[in-house]
Design a protein around this motif. Structure first.
Motif, PDB file in Angstrom:
ATOM      1  N   PRO A  54      -2.042  62.206 -55.755  1.00  0.00           N
ATOM      2  CA  PRO A  54      -1.908  60.890 -56.353  1.00  0.00           C
ATOM      3  C   PRO A  54      -0.682  60.758 -57.251  1.00  0.00           C
ATOM      4  N   SER A  55      -0.057  61.859 -57.644  1.00  0.00           N
ATOM      5  CA  SER A  55       1.123  61.756 -58.492  1.00  0.00           C
ATOM      6  C   SER A  55       2.315  61.223 -57.685  1.00  0.00           C
ATOM      7  N   MET A  56       2.264  61.371 -56.335  1.00  0.00           N
ATOM      8  CA  MET A  56       3.295  60.816 -55.473  1.00  0.00           C
ATOM      9  C   MET A  56       2.951  59.351 -55.258  1.00  0.00           C
ATOM     10  N   ARG A  57       3.740  58.421 -55.756  1.00  0.00           N
ATOM     11  CA  ARG A  57       3.381  57.011 -55.708  1.00  0.00           C
ATOM     12  C   ARG A  57       4.536  56.197 -55.126  1.00  0.00           C
ATOM     13  N   PRO A  58       4.741  56.255 -53.793  1.00  0.00           N
ATOM     14  CA  PRO A  58       5.842  55.488 -53.195  1.00  0.00           C
ATOM     15  C   PRO A  58       5.494  53.998 -53.143  1.00  0.00           C
ATOM     16  N   ASP A  59       6.521  53.164 -53.117  1.00  0.00           N
ATOM     17  CA  ASP A  59       6.274  51.729 -53.029  1.00  0.00           C
ATOM     18  C   ASP A  59       6.096  51.318 -51.562  1.00  0.00           C
ATOM     19  N   LEU A  60       5.713  50.056 -51.341  1.00  0.00           N
ATOM     20  CA  LEU A  60       5.410  49.555 -49.995  1.00  0.00           C
ATOM     21  C   LEU A  60       6.637  49.638 -49.086  1.00  0.00           C
ATOM     22  N   GLN A  61       7.791  49.321 -49.627  1.00  0.00           N
ATOM     23  CA  GLN A  61       9.010  49.372 -48.833  1.00  0.00           C
ATOM     24  C   GLN A  61       9.266  50.792 -48.325  1.00  0.00           C
ATOM     25  N   GLU A  62       9.075  51.760 -49.183  1.00  0.00           N
ATOM     26  CA  GLU A  62       9.259  53.165 -48.799  1.00  0.00           C
ATOM     27  C   GLU A  62       8.214  53.564 -47.748  1.00  0.00           C
ATOM     28  N   LEU A  63       6.989  53.076 -47.918  1.00  0.00           N
ATOM     29  CA  LEU A  63       5.930  53.388 -46.950  1.00  0.00           C
ATOM     30  C   LEU A  63       6.265  52.810 -45.574  1.00  0.00           C
ATOM     31  N   VAL A  64       6.757  51.587 -45.543  1.00  0.00           N
ATOM     32  CA  VAL A  64       7.125  50.969 -44.270  1.00  0.00           C
ATOM     33  C   VAL A  64       8.249  51.768 -43.623  1.00  0.00           C
ATOM     34  N   GLY A  65       9.181  52.257 -44.438  1.00  0.00           N
ATOM     35  CA  GLY A  65      10.242  53.117 -43.909  1.00  0.00           C
ATOM     36  C   GLY A  65       9.672  54.371 -43.273  1.00  0.00           C
ATOM     37  N   ARG A  66       8.656  54.936 -43.860  1.00  0.00           N
ATOM     38  CA  ARG A  66       8.026  56.140 -43.296  1.00  0.00           C
ATOM     39  C   ARG A  66       7.202  55.788 -42.046  1.00  0.00           C
ATOM     40  N   VAL A  67       6.596  54.604 -42.055  1.00  0.00           N
ATOM     41  CA  VAL A  67       5.872  54.152 -40.864  1.00  0.00           C
ATOM     42  C   VAL A  67       6.860  54.018 -39.704  1.00  0.00           C
ATOM     43  N   ARG A 104      13.955  45.050 -42.369  1.00  0.00           N
ATOM     44  CA  ARG A 104      15.238  45.180 -43.064  1.00  0.00           C
ATOM     45  C   ARG A 104      15.028  44.839 -44.534  1.00  0.00           C
ATOM     46  N   PRO A 105      15.079  45.828 -45.397  1.00  0.00           N
ATOM     47  CA  PRO A 105      14.836  45.599 -46.832  1.00  0.00           C
ATOM     48  C   PRO A 105      15.807  44.601 -47.456  1.00  0.00           C
ATOM     49  N   ASP A 106      17.009  44.466 -46.891  1.00  0.00           N
ATOM     50  CA  ASP A 106      17.985  43.542 -47.460  1.00  0.00           C
ATOM     51  C   ASP A 106      17.598  42.077 -47.218  1.00  0.00           C
ATOM     52  N   ARG A 107      16.601  41.844 -46.384  1.00  0.00           N
ATOM     53  CA  ARG A 107      16.164  40.479 -46.085  1.00  0.00           C
ATOM     54  C   ARG A 107      14.923  40.064 -46.856  1.00  0.00           C
ATOM     55  N   TRP A 115       7.692  40.450 -45.534  1.00  0.00           N
ATOM     56  CA  TRP A 115       7.903  40.663 -44.099  1.00  0.00           C
ATOM     57  C   TRP A 115       6.553  40.699 -43.367  1.00  0.00           C
ATOM     58  N   ILE A 116       5.620  41.449 -43.912  1.00  0.00           N
ATOM     59  CA  ILE A 116       4.303  41.592 -43.281  1.00  0.00           C
ATOM     60  C   ILE A 116       3.540  40.264 -43.316  1.00  0.00           C
ATOM     61  N   LEU A 117       3.591  39.551 -44.428  1.00  0.00           N
ATOM     62  CA  LEU A 117       2.886  38.269 -44.527  1.00  0.00           C
ATOM     63  C   LEU A 117       3.532  37.208 -43.629  1.00  0.00           C
ATOM     64  N   THR A 118       4.839  37.312 -43.427  1.00  0.00           N
ATOM     65  CA  THR A 118       5.506  36.408 -42.481  1.00  0.00           C
ATOM     66  C   THR A 118       5.018  36.685 -41.067  1.00  0.00           C
ATOM     67  N   LEU A 119       4.889  37.972 -40.723  1.00  0.00           N
ATOM     68  CA  LEU A 119       4.328  38.330 -39.409  1.00  0.00           C
ATOM     69  C   LEU A 119       2.923  37.747 -39.267  1.00  0.00           C
ATOM     70  N   ALA A 120       2.132  37.844 -40.323  1.00  0.00           N
ATOM     71  CA  ALA A 120       0.752  37.344 -40.279  1.00  0.00           C
ATOM     72  C   ALA A 120       0.738  35.827 -40.099  1.00  0.00           C
ATOM     73  N   HIS A 121       1.574  35.130 -40.835  1.00  0.00           N
ATOM     74  CA  HIS A 121       1.608  33.676 -40.731  1.00  0.00           C
ATOM     75  C   HIS A 121       2.036  33.243 -39.329  1.00  0.00           C
ATOM     76  N   ARG A 122       3.066  33.866 -38.809  1.00  0.00           N
ATOM     77  CA  ARG A 122       3.531  33.511 -37.456  1.00  0.00           C
ATOM     78  C   ARG A 122       2.457  33.775 -36.411  1.00  0.00           C
ATOM     79  N   ARG A 123       1.794  34.918 -36.537  1.00  0.00           N
ATOM     80  CA  ARG A 123       0.762  35.263 -35.556  1.00  0.00           C
ATOM     81  C   ARG A 123      -0.402  34.287 -35.651  1.00  0.00           C
ATOM     82  N   ALA A 124      -0.763  33.873 -36.851  1.00  0.00           N
ATOM     83  CA  ALA A 124      -1.865  32.917 -37.025  1.00  0.00           C
ATOM     84  C   ALA A 124      -1.483  31.556 -36.435  1.00  0.00           C
ATOM     85  N   ILE A 125      -0.244  31.117 -36.660  1.00  0.00           N
ATOM     86  CA  ILE A 125       0.221  29.844 -36.087  1.00  0.00           C
ATOM     87  C   ILE A 125       0.206  29.934 -34.561  1.00  0.00           C
TER      88      ILE A 125
END
Length: 194
Positions: free
Chosen positions: A11-24, A76-79, A85-95
């Motif tokens: 638990p001491s390793m606490r990466p942020d979501l952006q870093e996790l997506v990079g690892r995914v 792309r983190p610069d965007r 990014w993930i919530l945009t994917l969710a919104h588009r898929r729901a539409i």
């Protein structure tokens, strides 16, 4: 501002979501499990807001998370942030799901209308055919004998002009004239416009 997320066994390793997506994006399944835990509720919330149907919202959320796994290298983190990014994917898929449901409903409605439309009224068709036959017979009776014989041989027996001339023992020109005159009289009698 980085989101602190507990990851893996340490638990001491606490990466942020952006870093996790990079690892995914590199195929890290443990990172995906952590991303899943963080985003599943917000993704489901977006889907529910658009769809208003619990079961479809869950399906869309599942589809979005599979899409995150497959398309993580495209992030792309610069965007924008990973969450956006993930919530945009969710919104588009729901539409897309809403549009798909509406299109299916329109197809079903159209099919139901077509199913109610009678294909063909057999009785009406038979009556009309009989009436037409009777009208043709009545009009044939208005022709001269030679006209009637020529028309009958040519159109009901399928003989050529020459064969009609031989059958009636008349010159070919006379048969052609009688046929033409007979057809004109039939046309006028039947009320056919040329």
């Amino acid at each position: 501002m980085k989101e602190a997320i507990s990851f893996g066994r340490n638990p001491s390793m606490r990466p942020d979501l952006q870093e996790l997506v990079g690892r995914v994006a590199l195929g890290d399944e443990d990172a995906f499990a952590a991303v899943y835990d963080v985003v599943v509720s917000p993704v489901l919330g977006v889907a529910r807001a658009v769809l208003r149907d619990h079961a479809q919202s869950e399906e869309v959320a599942q589809e979005v998370l599979v899409e995150v796994w497959r398309t993580a290298p495209c992030y792309r983190p610069d965007r924008g942030t990973a969450m956006n990014w993930i919530l945009t994917l969710a919104h588009r898929r729901a539409i897309d799901r809403v549009r798909s449901v509406e299109a299916a409903a329109a197809r079903d409605h159209k099919a139901a209308l077509l199913a109610r439309t009678p294909e063909f009224d057999e009785v009406t068709e038979q009556v009309e055919t009989r009436l037409e036959r009777e009208q043709v017979r009545r009009c044939l009776r208005t022709l001269t004998e030679i006209q009637r014989q020529a028309v009958t041989l040519a159109y009901y027996r399928g003989l050529t002009y020459r064969q009609v001339a031989e059958a009636l023992t008349l010159p070919l020109g006379t048969v052609k004239t009688r046929l033409r005159d007979g057809l004109i009289r039939l046309r006028d009698c039947l009320g056919v416009t040329a």
